[in-house]
Scaffold this motif. Sequence first.
Motif, PDB file in Angstrom:
ATOM      1  N   UNK A 142       0.810  -1.208   0.000  1.00  0.00           N
ATOM      2  CA  UNK A 142       0.000   0.000   0.000  1.00  0.00           C
ATOM      3  C   UNK A 142       0.842   1.256   0.000  1.00  0.00           C
ATOM      4  N   UNK A 143       1.992   1.225   0.624  1.00  0.00           N
ATOM      5  CA  UNK A 143       2.845   2.406   0.623  1.00  0.00           C
ATOM      6  C   UNK A 143       3.258   2.768  -0.791  1.00  0.00           C
ATOM      7  N   UNK A 144       3.495   1.782  -1.657  1.00  0.00           N
ATOM      8  CA  UNK A 144       3.841   2.059  -3.048  1.00  0.00           C
ATOM      9  C   UNK A 144       2.635   2.582  -3.817  1.00  0.00           C
ATOM     10  N   UNK A 145       1.465   2.072  -3.524  1.00  0.00           N
ATOM     11  CA  UNK A 145       0.258   2.535  -4.207  1.00  0.00           C
ATOM     12  C   UNK A 145      -0.007   3.993  -3.879  1.00  0.00           C
ATOM     13  N   UNK A 146       0.142   4.378  -2.627  1.00  0.00           N
ATOM     14  CA  UNK A 146      -0.145   5.756  -2.260  1.00  0.00           C
ATOM     15  C   UNK A 146       0.877   6.719  -2.843  1.00  0.00           C
ATOM     16  N   UNK A 147       2.087   6.252  -3.096  1.00  0.00           N
ATOM     17  CA  UNK A 147       3.110   7.113  -3.683  1.00  0.00           C
ATOM     18  C   UNK A 147       2.761   7.491  -5.120  1.00  0.00           C
ATOM     19  N   UNK A 148       1.957   6.659  -5.769  1.00  0.00           N
ATOM     20  CA  UNK A 148       1.654   6.899  -7.175  1.00  0.00           C
ATOM     21  C   UNK A 148       0.452   7.789  -7.402  1.00  0.00           C
ATOM     22  N   UNK A 149      -0.366   7.955  -6.372  1.00  0.00           N
ATOM     23  CA  UNK A 149      -1.684   8.534  -6.624  1.00  0.00           C
ATOM     24  C   UNK A 149      -2.048   9.627  -5.624  1.00  0.00           C
ATOM     25  N   UNK A 150      -2.776  10.605  -6.101  1.00  0.00           N
ATOM     26  CA  UNK A 150      -3.431  11.575  -5.227  1.00  0.00           C
ATOM     27  C   UNK A 150      -4.783  10.972  -4.842  1.00  0.00           C
ATOM     28  N   UNK A 151      -5.435  11.506  -3.801  1.00  0.00           N
ATOM     29  CA  UNK A 151      -6.783  11.003  -3.487  1.00  0.00           C
ATOM     30  C   UNK A 151      -7.672  11.011  -4.731  1.00  0.00           C
ATOM     31  N   UNK A 152      -8.499   9.993  -4.835  1.00  0.00           N
ATOM     32  CA  UNK A 152      -9.313   9.786  -6.041  1.00  0.00           C
ATOM     33  C   UNK A 152     -10.215  10.960  -6.381  1.00  0.00           C
ATOM     34  N   UNK A 153     -10.610  11.739  -5.385  1.00  0.00           N
ATOM     35  CA  UNK A 153     -11.523  12.850  -5.645  1.00  0.00           C
ATOM     36  C   UNK A 153     -10.790  14.150  -5.956  1.00  0.00           C
ATOM     37  N   UNK A 154      -9.469  14.131  -5.937  1.00  0.00           N
ATOM     38  CA  UNK A 154      -8.705  15.353  -6.208  1.00  0.00           C
ATOM     39  C   UNK A 154      -8.207  15.421  -7.649  1.00  0.00           C
ATOM     40  N   UNK A 155      -7.932  14.257  -8.222  1.00  0.00           N
ATOM     41  CA  UNK A 155      -7.522  14.222  -9.627  1.00  0.00           C
ATOM     42  C   UNK A 155      -7.866  12.846 -10.180  1.00  0.00           C
ATOM     43  N   UNK A 156      -8.044  12.803 -11.484  1.00  0.00           N
ATOM     44  CA  UNK A 156      -8.391  11.533 -12.130  1.00  0.00           C
ATOM     45  C   UNK A 156      -7.217  10.565 -12.028  1.00  0.00           C
ATOM     46  N   UNK A 157      -7.533   9.329 -11.742  1.00  0.00           N
ATOM     47  CA  UNK A 157      -6.504   8.301 -11.599  1.00  0.00           C
ATOM     48  C   UNK A 157      -6.242   7.672 -12.965  1.00  0.00           C
ATOM     49  N   UNK A 158      -4.997   7.378 -13.241  1.00  0.00           N
ATOM     50  CA  UNK A 158      -4.662   6.754 -14.522  1.00  0.00           C
ATOM     51  C   UNK A 158      -5.119   5.295 -14.507  1.00  0.00           C
ATOM     52  N   UNK A 159      -5.220   4.724 -15.674  1.00  0.00           N
ATOM     53  CA  UNK A 159      -5.643   3.319 -15.792  1.00  0.00           C
ATOM     54  C   UNK A 159      -4.661   2.403 -15.069  1.00  0.00           C
ATOM     55  N   UNK A 160      -3.373   2.666 -15.223  1.00  0.00           N
ATOM     56  CA  UNK A 160      -2.353   1.829 -14.576  1.00  0.00           C
ATOM     57  C   UNK A 160      -2.443   1.920 -13.054  1.00  0.00           C
ATOM     58  N   UNK A 161      -2.580   3.147 -12.528  1.00  0.00           N
ATOM     59  CA  UNK A 161      -2.673   3.308 -11.080  1.00  0.00           C
ATOM     60  C   UNK A 161      -3.989   2.754 -10.531  1.00  0.00           C
ATOM     61  N   UNK A 162      -5.050   2.850 -11.317  1.00  0.00           N
ATOM     62  CA  UNK A 162      -6.324   2.266 -10.895  1.00  0.00           C
ATOM     63  C   UNK A 162      -6.200   0.755 -10.764  1.00  0.00           C
ATOM     64  N   UNK A 163      -5.486   0.137 -11.681  1.00  0.00           N
ATOM     65  CA  UNK A 163      -5.268  -1.312 -11.628  1.00  0.00           C
ATOM     66  C   UNK A 163      -4.479  -1.695 -10.379  1.00  0.00           C
ATOM     67  N   UNK A 164      -3.427  -0.945 -10.072  1.00  0.00           N
ATOM     68  CA  UNK A 164      -2.614  -1.216  -8.892  1.00  0.00           C
ATOM     69  C   UNK A 164      -3.424  -1.056  -7.607  1.00  0.00           C
ATOM     70  N   UNK A 165      -4.182   0.020  -7.526  1.00  0.00           N
ATOM     71  CA  UNK A 165      -4.996   0.266  -6.343  1.00  0.00           C
ATOM     72  C   UNK A 165      -6.076  -0.800  -6.192  1.00  0.00           C
TER      73      UNK A 165
END
Length: 116
Positions: free
Chosen positions: A9-32
């Motif tokens: 989870x620490x790696x997942x959070x490093x890649x992404x901002x909160x879901x409601x602040x900016x759109x998540x990329x397809x790759x990061x959505x898959x990881x999350x």
Amino acid sequence: MALTELLPLTDVTACCAPLTREAISAENAEKLARSLKAIADPARLRLISMIAAHEDAEACVCDLTEPLNLGQPTVSHHLKVLVDAGILTRDKRGTWAYYRLVPGALDSLATLLVTV
């Protein structure tokens, strides 16, 4: 999906901002999604809760089988999934393995889901 594809989870959070602040990329959505899938099981949620509430916030698999009413191999499988996802840590002591929550792992996941 193979368990080896799960990111801590620490790696997942490093890649992404909160879901409601900016759109998540397809790759990061898959990881999350893979990390969320690791906790999206009633037995795993109970294991997380039982370990956190256990004395010294750690537990041996032998302490967890009876309350879950599951066999040791099944409990060990669920624990491995949670370790691979970066939610639990495992400490081998002799023939026993003890599990505890990774500090901040659930907080990191919650941060990604914040709506404010």
